[in-house]
Write a protein that holds these residues in place. Sequence first.
Motif, PDB file in Angstrom:
ATOM      1  N   ALA A   1       4.554   4.001  12.675  1.00  0.00           N
ATOM      2  CA  ALA A   1       3.609   3.010  13.196  1.00  0.00           C
ATOM      3  C   ALA A   1       4.217   2.424  14.461  1.00  0.00           C
ATOM      4  CB  ALA A   1       3.355   1.918  12.175  1.00  0.00           C
ATOM      5  N   GLN A   2       3.436   2.388  15.510  1.00  0.00           N
ATOM      6  CA  GLN A   2       3.881   1.760  16.758  1.00  0.00           C
ATOM      7  C   GLN A   2       3.093   0.476  16.930  1.00  0.00           C
ATOM      8  OE1 GLN A   2       4.611   4.331  20.073  1.00  0.00           O
ATOM      9  NE2 GLN A   2       3.980   2.780  21.553  1.00  0.00           N
TER      10      GLN A   2
ATOM     11  N   ASN B   1       0.849  -1.186   0.000  1.00  0.00           N
ATOM     12  CA  ASN B   1       0.000   0.000   0.000  1.00  0.00           C
ATOM     13  C   ASN B   1       0.884   1.235   0.000  1.00  0.00           C
ATOM     14  OD1 ASN B   1      -1.872   2.167   1.201  1.00  0.00           O
ATOM     15  ND2 ASN B   1      -3.242   0.407   0.971  1.00  0.00           N
ATOM     16  N   ALA B   2       0.421   2.279  -0.606  1.00  0.00           N
ATOM     17  CA  ALA B   2       1.190   3.517  -0.671  1.00  0.00           C
ATOM     18  C   ALA B   2       1.197   4.269   0.665  1.00  0.00           C
ATOM     19  CB  ALA B   2       0.643   4.415  -1.777  1.00  0.00           C
ATOM     20  N   TYR B   3       0.173   4.042   1.488  1.00  0.00           N
ATOM     21  CA  TYR B   3       0.004   4.887   2.670  1.00  0.00           C
ATOM     22  C   TYR B   3      -0.040   4.107   3.978  1.00  0.00           C
ATOM     23  CZ  TYR B   3      -1.288   7.919  -1.123  1.00  0.00           C
ATOM     24  OH  TYR B   3      -1.265   8.610  -2.293  1.00  0.00           O
ATOM     25  N   MET B   4       0.779   4.552   4.928  1.00  0.00           N
ATOM     26  CA  MET B   4       0.792   3.911   6.240  1.00  0.00           C
ATOM     27  C   MET B   4      -0.481   4.206   7.016  1.00  0.00           C
ATOM     28  SD  MET B   4       1.343   6.660   8.555  1.00  0.00           S
ATOM     29  CE  MET B   4       1.781   5.810  10.002  1.00  0.00           C
ATOM     30  N   GLY B   5      -1.237   5.217   6.614  1.00  0.00           N
ATOM     31  CA  GLY B   5      -2.464   5.570   7.298  1.00  0.00           C
ATOM     32  C   GLY B   5      -3.612   4.608   7.058  1.00  0.00           C
TER      33      GLY B   5
ATOM     34  N   ARG C   1       1.483 -12.526  19.529  1.00  0.00           N
ATOM     35  CA  ARG C   1       1.707 -11.689  20.721  1.00  0.00           C
ATOM     36  C   ARG C   1       1.381 -10.207  20.476  1.00  0.00           C
ATOM     37  NH1 ARG C   1       4.567 -14.497  24.773  1.00  0.00           N
ATOM     38  NH2 ARG C   1       3.725 -12.837  26.071  1.00  0.00           N
ATOM     39  N   LEU C   2       0.748  -9.916  19.346  1.00  0.00           N
ATOM     40  CA  LEU C   2       0.344  -8.535  19.055  1.00  0.00           C
ATOM     41  C   LEU C   2      -0.636  -8.045  20.114  1.00  0.00           C
ATOM     42  CD1 LEU C   2      -0.196  -8.560  15.204  1.00  0.00           C
ATOM     43  CD2 LEU C   2       1.453  -7.192  16.460  1.00  0.00           C
ATOM     44  N   ASP C   3      -0.498  -6.759  20.454  1.00  0.00           N
ATOM     45  CA  ASP C   3      -1.357  -6.192  21.487  1.00  0.00           C
ATOM     46  C   ASP C   3      -1.826  -4.789  21.105  1.00  0.00           C
ATOM     47  OD1 ASP C   3      -2.691  -6.322  23.922  1.00  0.00           O
ATOM     48  OD2 ASP C   3      -1.010  -5.445  25.032  1.00  0.00           O
ATOM     49  N   GLY C   4      -1.927  -4.515  19.827  1.00  0.00           N
ATOM     50  CA  GLY C   4      -2.455  -3.233  19.377  1.00  0.00           C
ATOM     51  C   GLY C   4      -1.480  -2.421  18.556  1.00  0.00           C
ATOM     52  N   TYR C   5      -2.001  -1.341  17.997  1.00  0.00           N
ATOM     53  CA  TYR C   5      -1.234  -0.476  17.102  1.00  0.00           C
ATOM     54  C   TYR C   5      -1.566   0.977  17.409  1.00  0.00           C
ATOM     55  CZ  TYR C   5      -1.592  -4.788  14.369  1.00  0.00           C
ATOM     56  OH  TYR C   5      -1.587  -6.092  13.969  1.00  0.00           O
ATOM     57  N   GLU C   6      -0.631   1.839  17.072  1.00  0.00           N
ATOM     58  CA  GLU C   6      -0.867   3.271  17.080  1.00  0.00           C
ATOM     59  C   GLU C   6      -0.198   3.827  15.830  1.00  0.00           C
ATOM     60  OE1 GLU C   6      -0.413   5.600  20.832  1.00  0.00           O
ATOM     61  OE2 GLU C   6       0.274   3.648  21.593  1.00  0.00           O
ATOM     62  N   LEU C   7      -0.860   4.760  15.177  1.00  0.00           N
ATOM     63  CA  LEU C   7      -0.292   5.409  14.000  1.00  0.00           C
ATOM     64  C   LEU C   7      -0.040   6.872  14.312  1.00  0.00           C
ATOM     65  CD1 LEU C   7      -2.490   3.898  11.142  1.00  0.00           C
ATOM     66  CD2 LEU C   7      -0.305   3.085  12.022  1.00  0.00           C
ATOM     67  N   PHE C   8       1.090   7.366  13.865  1.00  0.00           N
ATOM     68  CA  PHE C   8       1.459   8.764  14.030  1.00  0.00           C
ATOM     69  C   PHE C   8       1.723   9.338  12.636  1.00  0.00           C
ATOM     70  CE2 PHE C   8       2.623   6.405  17.818  1.00  0.00           C
ATOM     71  CZ  PHE C   8       2.021   7.161  18.820  1.00  0.00           C
TER      72      PHE C   8
ATOM     73  N   ASN D   1       5.110   4.894   2.371  1.00  0.00           N
ATOM     74  CA  ASN D   1       5.481   6.119   3.086  1.00  0.00           C
ATOM     75  C   ASN D   1       5.750   5.907   4.584  1.00  0.00           C
ATOM     76  OD1 ASN D   1       2.837   5.832   4.022  1.00  0.00           O
ATOM     77  ND2 ASN D   1       2.338   8.004   3.782  1.00  0.00           N
ATOM     78  N   LEU D   2       5.884   4.679   5.006  1.00  0.00           N
ATOM     79  CA  LEU D   2       6.218   4.397   6.407  1.00  0.00           C
ATOM     80  C   LEU D   2       7.699   4.714   6.621  1.00  0.00           C
ATOM     81  CD1 LEU D   2       5.262   3.228   9.143  1.00  0.00           C
ATOM     82  CD2 LEU D   2       5.995   0.992   8.307  1.00  0.00           C
ATOM     83  N   GLU D   3       7.990   5.628   7.551  1.00  0.00           N
ATOM     84  CA  GLU D   3       9.366   6.054   7.795  1.00  0.00           C
ATOM     85  C   GLU D   3       9.987   5.413   9.028  1.00  0.00           C
ATOM     86  OE1 GLU D   3      11.377   7.855   5.830  1.00  0.00           O
ATOM     87  OE2 GLU D   3       9.745   7.883   4.348  1.00  0.00           O
ATOM     88  N   GLN D   4       9.160   5.121  10.020  1.00  0.00           N
ATOM     89  CA  GLN D   4       9.662   4.516  11.254  1.00  0.00           C
ATOM     90  C   GLN D   4       8.669   3.492  11.753  1.00  0.00           C
ATOM     91  OE1 GLN D   4      10.189   7.424  14.347  1.00  0.00           O
ATOM     92  NE2 GLN D   4      12.408   7.259  14.231  1.00  0.00           N
ATOM     93  N   ILE D   5       9.212   2.474  12.379  1.00  0.00           N
ATOM     94  CA  ILE D   5       8.360   1.506  13.051  1.00  0.00           C
ATOM     95  C   ILE D   5       8.880   1.355  14.477  1.00  0.00           C
ATOM     96  CG2 ILE D   5       9.622  -0.538  12.257  1.00  0.00           C
ATOM     97  CD1 ILE D   5       6.714  -1.740  11.852  1.00  0.00           C
ATOM     98  N   VAL D   6       7.970   1.473  15.414  1.00  0.00           N
ATOM     99  CA  VAL D   6       8.313   1.379  16.831  1.00  0.00           C
ATOM    100  C   VAL D   6       7.702   0.090  17.367  1.00  0.00           C
ATOM    101  CG1 VAL D   6       8.064   2.443  19.107  1.00  0.00           C
ATOM    102  CG2 VAL D   6       8.295   3.887  17.066  1.00  0.00           C
ATOM    103  N   TYR D   7       8.548  -0.754  17.939  1.00  0.00           N
ATOM    104  CA  TYR D   7       8.068  -1.976  18.570  1.00  0.00           C
ATOM    105  C   TYR D   7       8.037  -1.723  20.072  1.00  0.00           C
ATOM    106  CZ  TYR D   7       8.680  -4.211  14.087  1.00  0.00           C
ATOM    107  OH  TYR D   7       8.577  -4.543  12.768  1.00  0.00           O
ATOM    108  N   GLN D   8       6.846  -1.711  20.630  1.00  0.00           N
ATOM    109  CA  GLN D   8       6.666  -1.449  22.049  1.00  0.00           C
ATOM    110  C   GLN D   8       6.408  -2.771  22.764  1.00  0.00           C
ATOM    111  OE1 GLN D   8       6.788   1.736  23.681  1.00  0.00           O
ATOM    112  NE2 GLN D   8       7.010   0.271  25.342  1.00  0.00           N
ATOM    113  N   PHE D   9       7.384  -3.186  23.559  1.00  0.00           N
ATOM    114  CA  PHE D   9       7.248  -4.381  24.385  1.00  0.00           C
ATOM    115  C   PHE D   9       6.915  -3.937  25.802  1.00  0.00           C
ATOM    116  CE2 PHE D   9       9.854  -5.628  20.829  1.00  0.00           C
ATOM    117  CZ  PHE D   9       9.371  -6.879  20.510  1.00  0.00           C
ATOM    118  N   LYS D  10       6.609  -4.875  26.663  1.00  0.00           N
ATOM    119  CA  LYS D  10       6.297  -4.518  28.051  1.00  0.00           C
ATOM    120  C   LYS D  10       7.481  -3.863  28.742  1.00  0.00           C
ATOM    121  CE  LYS D  10       2.758  -7.952  29.090  1.00  0.00           C
ATOM    122  NZ  LYS D  10       2.421  -9.085  29.951  1.00  0.00           N
ATOM    123  N   ASP D  11       8.699  -4.259  28.367  1.00  0.00           N
ATOM    124  CA  ASP D  11       9.888  -3.787  29.067  1.00  0.00           C
ATOM    125  C   ASP D  11      10.762  -2.818  28.279  1.00  0.00           C
ATOM    126  OD1 ASP D  11      10.653  -5.753  27.254  1.00  0.00           O
ATOM    127  OD2 ASP D  11      12.233  -6.546  28.533  1.00  0.00           O
ATOM    128  N   THR D  12      10.487  -2.608  27.003  1.00  0.00           N
ATOM    129  CA  THR D  12      11.350  -1.720  26.221  1.00  0.00           C
ATOM    130  C   THR D  12      10.655  -1.247  24.956  1.00  0.00           C
ATOM    131  OG1 THR D  12      13.602  -1.431  25.394  1.00  0.00           O
ATOM    132  CG2 THR D  12      12.526  -3.497  24.856  1.00  0.00           C
TER     133      THR D  12
END
Length: 187
Positions: free
Chosen positions: A92-93, A58-62, A79-86, A125-136
Motif C-alpha cells: 500500500a502506498q 481485515n484479512a486483505y489489503m485489497g 495531511r493524507l493525499d491519496g492511496y495506491e494499492l499494488f 496480508n499487507l507486506e509493505q507500506i510506502v509513505y510517499q511525501f512530496k520530498d521523499t
Amino acid sequence: MKNIKNIWIVSLFIIGLIGLVVVEGFINPKIAADEVRYEAEQDDPLTHDFTAVAQYQNAYMGNFSNLSHLNQNLPLHERLDGYELFPETFTAQIHYSLNTDEMDSVQLDRILVYNALANFVLIDNLEQIVYQFKDTRIVLGRELAQQWVGTELKSLQNVEIWDDVVRQRLVEPAKAQEAFSQMVDQS
C-alpha cells in the motif's frame, strides 16, 4: 386556585430556564472541549486511541475502503493525499501532502512506525507500506516490523499488548528513531 396554577407555571418556567442555562452554559461546552481534546490526542501516537481503529481489522489489503478508513483514523490523517494499492506485491502506498522537513523528525518517526504497525497488525496480508511525501519515499516492511516487535503482530490487536510493545517503546526519542531505522526497508 388560579394563583396556585400561575405559581406552578412560573416555577416550571424558572426550572426550565435554569436547566437551559446549565446545559448550554456548562454541559455542552464541557462536551465540546472533551471532543476537541480527544481529536487532538488522535494526532499523536503516544495518545492515539488504538481501539478506535481496531474495527478496521481485515484479512486483505485489497479492501480499499477499509485501508483508507484505517489510515484516515491514524495520526497525520489531516495531511493524507491519496492511496495506491499494488496487490501483486501486497503493498500500500500512502501519499502525504507535506515535505518531511515540515515536521519534527522524532515525531515523524513515531508516527510512521505507529501507523505502519497499525496497518500491519490490522491488515493480515499487507507486506509493505510506502509513505510517499512530496520530498521523499519511505518504505517499511512487515518482516522488519515483526523483528522489531519481537512477537506475532496479530497479538498486538490486544490494546494492552499494543500499549506495552508499541506505544511505550516510542516514548523516548532515541527509541523512536531506532524503531524507525530498524523498520525501514532498504532493499
